[in-house]
Design a protein around this motif. Structure first.
Motif, mmCIF file in Angstrom:
data_model
loop_
_atom_site.group_PDB
_atom_site.id
_atom_site.type_symbol
_atom_site.label_atom_id
_atom_site.label_comp_id
_atom_site.label_asym_id
_atom_site.label_seq_id
_atom_site.Cartn_x
_atom_site.Cartn_y
_atom_site.Cartn_z
ATOM 1 N N LEU A 11 30.786 -50.887 64.056
ATOM 2 C CA LEU A 11 32.231 -50.988 63.897
ATOM 3 C C LEU A 11 32.589 -51.720 62.608
ATOM 4 O O LEU A 11 31.985 -52.730 62.254
ATOM 5 C CB LEU A 11 32.847 -51.705 65.089
ATOM 6 N N VAL A 12 33.623 -51.222 61.938
ATOM 7 C CA VAL A 12 34.085 -51.847 60.705
ATOM 8 C C VAL A 12 34.531 -53.272 60.966
ATOM 9 O O VAL A 12 34.266 -54.192 60.176
ATOM 10 C CB VAL A 12 35.228 -51.022 60.082
ATOM 11 N N SER A 13 35.223 -53.475 62.094
ATOM 12 C CA SER A 13 35.722 -54.818 62.413
ATOM 13 C C SER A 13 34.598 -55.836 62.526
ATOM 14 O O SER A 13 34.801 -57.030 62.240
ATOM 15 C CB SER A 13 36.519 -54.771 63.726
ATOM 16 N N GLU A 14 33.407 -55.407 62.940
ATOM 17 C CA GLU A 14 32.267 -56.310 63.020
ATOM 18 C C GLU A 14 31.565 -56.447 61.673
ATOM 19 O O GLU A 14 31.115 -57.532 61.292
ATOM 20 C CB GLU A 14 31.272 -55.806 64.076
ATOM 21 N N MET A 15 31.478 -55.334 60.953
ATOM 22 C CA MET A 15 30.781 -55.357 59.660
ATOM 23 C C MET A 15 31.426 -56.322 58.683
ATOM 24 O O MET A 15 30.740 -57.032 57.943
ATOM 25 C CB MET A 15 30.741 -53.947 59.068
ATOM 26 N N VAL A 16 32.778 -56.363 58.659
ATOM 27 C CA VAL A 16 33.451 -57.218 57.680
ATOM 28 C C VAL A 16 33.310 -58.699 58.018
ATOM 29 O O VAL A 16 33.655 -59.551 57.185
ATOM 30 C CB VAL A 16 34.944 -56.846 57.542
ATOM 31 N N LYS A 17 32.802 -59.019 59.205
ATOM 32 C CA LYS A 17 32.520 -60.417 59.530
ATOM 33 C C LYS A 17 31.227 -60.892 58.867
ATOM 34 O O LYS A 17 31.029 -62.099 58.690
ATOM 35 C CB LYS A 17 32.411 -60.607 61.047
ATOM 36 N N HIS A 18 30.357 -59.953 58.548
ATOM 37 C CA HIS A 18 29.031 -60.303 58.022
ATOM 38 C C HIS A 18 28.834 -59.883 56.559
ATOM 39 O O HIS A 18 27.905 -60.368 55.915
ATOM 40 C CB HIS A 18 27.950 -59.664 58.882
#
Length: 464
Positions: A274-281
């Protein structure tokens, strides 16, 4: 100057000739909003964002339409599973898609129509197709008669006699099993709209044909989407639109997938990221570099290692930019990109070749810095900024300034390097079975506000 594109319908690269001189009209199949987007979804938006930017750089007036499919079988199924209204699920995920597009620097579309807002246009198209003998009503459904359209399957290059047409529940009364549904009769508990043939809801294919006609007219330049849409979606769009009397799209451009372990990234396989998770890392500008710089017709095999390589490559570009700005102050973009970069982009959006020019120019600029050639370094930075601007990757652009993607006050890259060094020490301690030291390192990082996650690909950190 001639832009050339690979046209799926012609199965070759063709010179681009616009229908209206100086203008480009693009219709991109956008999100089906049954769930939040993974990076495979966003890749399509990125690829066509780069296309749009390049046409604009070349002086074209671009009209870019990216639709939202906010009603279909998957959304209705999710509504039943979650006990929530279908429109609530659709709107929530539409916002998630737009957040993802924005985070990765995609320009907003000229128009972003929702399917449910265009039922009137769909009814008009069905009425016209029935009058012309290309469609028929049965049991409250409206079907397209594929045998009535001689050009059917030319895009996907299939044989009609061998065709297996996907069919949904309740699609009764077909004259031929290969006919496809444009309108589906109402079922208990499902959303529905009134039509001359009874209440029901639109089929997926009809939505795009009607919206493309409304916003781009009878003929437009480019229709885009992922490879998985060639059949049945795009094939059926063509049949409806051309049988209705539209010339429809002059060029068909399809982007390849993001894969994991050789399989297309999809929610059904449970392998989505998910993009929402990727942008956290990962910094969004690094994700854009990773997803947007391979050729749009090449598959991307997802891995954290590949992302780290992209991060390192982009860091080299950023490092050069930062050093020149520190030495010479702000540097404006060059008025034109280098000829070799333009040649690569004109040739079917050859971003990998164009990116090679960026890195070559960065090396030349670094050499100028080493030689204390301030004027040469500034000239190279102006070129680099012009090229990165076309790709949506200029860290000095206002879209990244002050955001996670820019350098500015964001020390993510520096912190990442330091944390990785500490994590390597922790891994070494674990390797020699010194678990007390390993745990102490982890605890110290957590006290500093960092969360450490051990994954199959190695430890990963994020702000806690």
């Amino acid at each position: 100057m001639t832009i050339r594109l690979y046209d799926t319908s012609a199965r070759q690269i063709r010179d681009f000739t616009p229908i209206v001189p100086g203008c480009v009209s693009i219709y991109l199949c956008g999100a089906t909003v049954q769930a939040a987007p993974h990076i495979g979804h966003i890749r399509s938006g990125l690829n066509f964002d780069i296309m749009r930017r390049w046409f604009a750089y070349r002086g074209y007036d671009v009209t870019f339409v990216r639709n939202v499919t906010d009603i279909d079988d998957k959304i209705i199924k999710k509504s039943g599973e979650q006990g929530r209204p279908w429109w609530s699920i659709g709107y929530e995920n539409e916002r998630a898609f737009n957040t993802g597009y924005d985070a990765l620097g995609c320009l907003p579309p000229t128009y972003e129509p929702r399917a449910t807002g265009h039922v009137t246009e769909m009814v008009e198209m069905m009425r016209g197709l029935i009058e012309r003998g290309h469609a028929y009503e049965a049991d409250g459904n409206v079907y397209f008669d594929v045998r009535s359209f001689p050009g059917y399957l030319e895009l996907s290059n299939q044989e009609l006699d061998n065709l297996l047409q996907p069919s949904g529940e309740g699609e009764t009364g077909k004259r031929d099993p290969r006919d496809f549904a444009m309108w589906k009769a109402v079922k208990p508990g499902e959303p529905s709209w009134e039509t001359p043939w009874g209440r029901g809801r639109p089929g997926w294919h009809l939505e795009c044909s009607a919206m493309a006609h409304k916003y781009l007219g009878e003929a437009f330049d480019i229709h885009g989407g992922g490879l998985d849409l060639i059949f049945p979606h795009h094939e059926n769009e063509i049949a409806q639109a051309k049988a209705f009397g539209d010339a429809f799209a002059a060029y068909w451009v399809h982007n390849a997938w993001v894969t994991m372990s050789g399989e297309k990234m999809s929610k059904s396989l449970g392998n989505s990221v998910l993009v929402s998770e990727m942008v956290k890392h990962w910094r969004p500008i690094v994700l854009r570099y990773y997803l947007g710089t391979p050729h749009y017709r090449s598959m991307i095999e997802y891995s954290e290692e590949a992302l780290r390589e992209a991060e390192s490559a982009f860091a080299r570009i950023e490092g050069f930019i930062q050093r020149v700005v520190e030495k010479a102050g702000p540097v404006e973009r060059a008025a034109e990109v280098p000829p070799a970069f333009a040649e690569a982009m004109d040739d079917d959006l050859g971003v990998p070749q164009a990116l090679a020019i960026v890195h070559t120019t960065v090396r030349q600029g670094n050499s100028a810095l080493t030689a204390d050639d301030k004027e040469g370094a500034v000239a190279r930075l102006a070129e680099v900024r012009a090229m990165l601007g076309v790709l949506g990757l200029d860290p000095l652009d206002e879209q990244w300034a002050g955001a996670d993607g820019g350098r500015g006050d964001d020390l993510h890259g520096v912190v990442d390097s330091l944390v990785r060094l500490v994590l390597e020490q922790r891994q070494a301690a674990r390797g020699r079975k010194d678990y007390a030291t390993a745990d102490a390192i982890r605890d110290q990082l957590q006290q500093s506000g960092l969360a450490i996650e051990d994954t199959p690909s190695g430890p990963r950190w994020s702000l806690s």
